[in-house]
Design an enzyme around this catalytic site. Sequence first.
Site, PDB file in Angstrom:
ATOM      1  CG  ASP A 184      -1.779  -1.240   1.313  1.00 50.45           C
ATOM      2  OD1 ASP A 184      -2.205  -1.742   0.257  1.00 50.45           O
ATOM      3  OD2 ASP A 184      -2.015  -1.721   2.435  1.00 50.45           O
ATOM      4  CD  GLU A 192      -9.114  -1.775  -1.374  1.00 53.89           C
ATOM      5  OE1 GLU A 192      -9.796  -1.921  -0.344  1.00 53.89           O
ATOM      6  OE2 GLU A 192      -8.293  -2.627  -1.771  1.00 53.89           O
TER       7      GLU A 192
END
Length: 560
Positions: free
Chosen positions: A38, A211
Amino acid sequence: MAKLWALLLIALAELSASRAWPGDRPYKDPIIPGFNPDPSCTRVGDQFYCVNSSFNTFPGIPVYTSRDLIHWEQIGNVLSRHEQLPQLAQVYGFTSGIWASTIRYNNGTFYLTTTLVWDKFAADDPTRWDNMIFTTTDIYGDNWSDPIHFSPLFQGYDVSLFWDDDGKTYVQGSHAWHVSPGIWQYEIDLSNGSISNSEVLWTGTGGLAPEGPHVYKRDGYYYLLIAEGGTGVNHMVTMARSNASIHGPYEPYTHNPVLTNANTTEYLQTVGHADVFDDTEGNVWAVALATRNGTWDYPMGRETVLVPVVWETGAYPLFNPADPLRPLAHPDGGVLVGHDQTITFSPNRSLPRQLVYLRLPNPSAYILAPPSNPHSLCLIGSAANLTGPDGISGTSTFIGRRQEHVEFTTDVDLQFSPGQDGEEAGITVFLQQLQHFDLGVVALNGTRYMRVKTTTHNSTDGDMADPLSRPGMVELPGNVGHDLKLRVQAVNASTYVFSYAESGQGAGEGWNVVGYGDASEVSGGFTGTIIGMYATGNGRNSTSQACFSTFSYRGVQNVY
């Protein structure tokens, strides 16, 4: 691969002859290897800064820097003090903890937004998500503030800040997709975390779990970049844009996804969750997460890769999933990401910032350079072993660093004389509490053994039987002293070898293999393997110190 090139050909058809790739900068993917998912990056002056998720590890949210996008150094951790986030000690489940973070810079201050996730709570429980902001004006070192928590709660995650030209500050986030999938936006007061004026910007192209949102403003357009498809082999990056207003409407790009390796046989899989930034020469780059060999043996988990981007005036960016290149040279000197590391413990030196614990540690269980062992880190074993009381909670005595190479060797010297049955200390390949391989000295019925346990989804008989890995146990002869060398080697992409030798043996002498671990059994999930030292009383607190010295990690650089 055919799908990926088809997408590129469509996009390339839109390029004029004057457009060029920023491809003259040599680099090797992953640029930040090991358990570093991420990614989010920003540039300040000529320096790049990146952060990653950290889940249950502490210190948490590692901060990396580079001037050339090739050589990266960890310069700190956003979470470095227990009092910043004491709730981390109570989070349970290996998919809980600190999820994706976004780093941004505005008017002399770095801002870090992130989410503490209680992933075992019900999907519709709004207290599952605790979003927060950290700040610092000095990013070098562990100088980040205590968090400012969002108020009221935002029922989601992956929050990202954007400062608009009208002076307002906005935050985008991913609403809990089990409840209402989509990208939401709020105005936010950074002084107190209050959010207001909620709106849904986009629900994506139909992929699972929209997301990882980021907003960028270029040429009068607001571009919204997100991830879809889940963080597995269907992962992808998609985009939409709005003309003149951050509030939308956002029109999706006709050639989405802009980046993916889904439905290909490429070695790098699960590519997604991107962030975009430029360099001082005007080139545009993206970082994304990816896994090597992402369908079977991928113990390092999701890592950070670099992708060159062309972003022409008035157009959508074109991502170039080029084959990774090798860096031209490796610098000498400090410990850079992807380089070998030898840790010698001493009373005048703090622990390296690359070392992490499982959740918040008990400081009294870690004794650095005591007078009796001035060049050691002595551990006092917790009652909980690495699996913990239930496989999802608890804190054990454990400290280690991320695996960064497909093949590597880690050695450590151990001085340990167990004083009661069940006391154990050694070295581990740790993915999560239900997936780890442990090589340790253990006392059983008054006898010392060297044991390899393979705690996996397949293991039985107290983790001493496994259809893929090969646990083992050998009695230590009485003439073998209490000073030993322990070693774990990843000899190829699928096999870990665990061995020991008596202290004083030569570098290549006297090693005794005890067992083997199959890398597929420490692959999967959100995290990656950590190579570490541990001590436990296996049900009761230890009375004996386990003193470790000269912890070395040596990666094989030319094996990708």
